[in-house]
Design a protein around this motif. Structure first.
Motif, short mmCIF file in Angstrom:
data_model
loop_
_atom_site.label_atom_id
_atom_site.label_comp_id
_atom_site.label_asym_id
_atom_site.label_seq_id
_atom_site.Cartn_x
_atom_site.Cartn_y
_atom_site.Cartn_z
N TYR A 180 0.86 -1.19 0.00
CA TYR A 180 0.00 0.00 0.00
C TYR A 180 0.89 1.24 0.00
O TYR A 180 1.77 1.38 0.86
CB TYR A 180 -0.87 0.06 1.26
N VAL A 211 -2.57 5.23 0.38
CA VAL A 211 -3.93 4.71 0.26
C VAL A 211 -4.86 5.44 1.23
O VAL A 211 -4.54 5.59 2.41
CB VAL A 211 -3.96 3.20 0.56
N ASN A 212 -6.01 5.89 0.73
CA ASN A 212 -7.06 6.45 1.58
C ASN A 212 -8.10 5.36 1.84
O ASN A 212 -8.57 4.70 0.91
CB ASN A 212 -7.73 7.65 0.92
N THR A 232 -9.79 -3.88 4.23
CA THR A 232 -9.41 -3.59 2.83
C THR A 232 -8.56 -4.71 2.26
O THR A 232 -8.60 -4.98 1.06
CB THR A 232 -8.65 -2.25 2.72
N ILE A 290 -11.17 -0.20 -1.88
CA ILE A 290 -10.24 0.91 -2.10
C ILE A 290 -10.58 1.50 -3.46
O ILE A 290 -10.58 0.79 -4.47
CB ILE A 290 -8.78 0.42 -2.05
N GLU A 320 -7.89 6.96 -5.15
CA GLU A 320 -7.72 7.12 -3.70
C GLU A 320 -6.47 6.39 -3.21
O GLU A 320 -6.30 6.18 -2.01
CB GLU A 320 -8.95 6.62 -2.95
N ALA A 321 -5.60 6.00 -4.15
CA ALA A 321 -4.37 5.31 -3.77
C ALA A 321 -3.36 5.44 -4.90
O ALA A 321 -3.72 5.44 -6.08
CB ALA A 321 -4.63 3.84 -3.47
N GLN A 365 -0.83 3.14 -4.92
CA GLN A 365 -0.68 1.72 -5.17
C GLN A 365 -1.41 0.95 -4.07
O GLN A 365 -1.30 1.30 -2.89
CB GLN A 365 0.80 1.31 -5.18
N ALA A 366 -2.16 -0.08 -4.45
CA ALA A 366 -2.85 -0.93 -3.47
C ALA A 366 -2.91 -2.34 -4.04
O ALA A 366 -3.82 -2.68 -4.79
CB ALA A 366 -4.26 -0.40 -3.19
N MET A 422 -7.79 -1.66 -6.37
CA MET A 422 -8.66 -0.60 -6.89
C MET A 422 -9.48 -1.09 -8.08
O MET A 422 -10.48 -0.46 -8.43
CB MET A 422 -7.82 0.61 -7.30
#
Length: 229
Positions: free
Chosen positions: A5, A8-9, A47, A54, A58-59, A61-62, A70
């Motif tokens: 992550y 990341v929000n 998450t 996610i 809003e990120a 990288q996730a 995402m």
């Protein structure tokens, strides 16, 4: 890297719970997430197994187990979860069937066909958690610690790359909690990573690992604040 992550929000409903989260988990690591009630620990864990989404934009990288979280579609979530084990504070066992039948139910539901393979794997995990003599017990015949060991056995069935444990010792006495953390720590020796939220701060000294703290809407790595042995 199993979990990656960057910036990341994390939202719960429409509320921003944690902002700009950097969080990383690699093979065989033992990772604690600490923080007060309501600080976002469970939201972060959710998450990872896609209980909370996610959102795109809003990120930075996730990624979890090679998947872009995402862009993950709902139909792809079961395959993701088959590569991880999830352990809850309240065990979430099926109380109308034995230890053996609880574990058999999970294996059948995740595509295991041959009875001999199913029996062999159940015997393996029960031996790992020290409960090989309890396969015919009902959950209500087990202590709290034994029920949590059973929950860990269930999480281990499909050879997970990572185990997510949300306050796994929250309902246990100190001695039993210690045995559960020792079991989870031992599991990492085989290469399976463990990510665990906890209020049990003394365990961080007894069983060292990587520490992330949720506080004031942020996540910070604070490993250096805890004694490493």
């Amino acid at each position: 890297m199993l979990i990656e992550y960057n910036k990341v929000n994390i939202y719960q409903a429409d509320k921003l719970v944690l902002a700009n989260v950097d969080f990383h988990v690699d093979k065989g690591e033992f990772v604690y997430i600490i923080g007060k009630v309501g600080s976002g620990k469970s939201s972060l864990l959710k998450t990872i197994y896609s209980e909370l989404d996610i959102y795109e934009d809003e990120a930075e990288q996730a990624e979890v187990l090679g998947r872009n979280m995402m862009k993950l579609k709902r139909k792809e979530v079961p395959a993701l979860r088959r590569e991880m084990g999830i352990v809850f504070q309240d065990f979430q066992l099926l109380h109308d069937r034995t230890v053996y039948k609880n574990l058999r139910f999970v294996l059948k539901a995740t595509g295991w066909k041959k009875n001999s393979d199913i029996d062999e794997r159940i015997d393996e995990v029960l031996t790992m958690i020290g409960m090989s003599n309890m396969r015919n017990k009902m959950p209500n015949e087990l202590s709290g610690g034994e029920q949590q060991r059973m929950a860990i056995a269930r999480a281990l069935l499909n050879h997970p790359k990572v185990i997510i444990a949300d306050e796994p010792t929250g309902n246990l006495d100190p001695e039993t909690a210690t045995s559960i953390i020792q079991l989870l720590k031992d599991i990492t020796a085989s290469g399976t990573a463990v990510v665990m939220s906890t209020h049990n701060i003394p365990m961080l000294d007894k069983f060292p690992g990587i520490v992330y703290q949720c506080k004031d809407g942020k996540v910070e790595e604070t490993t250096e604040n805890y004694q490493l042995k």
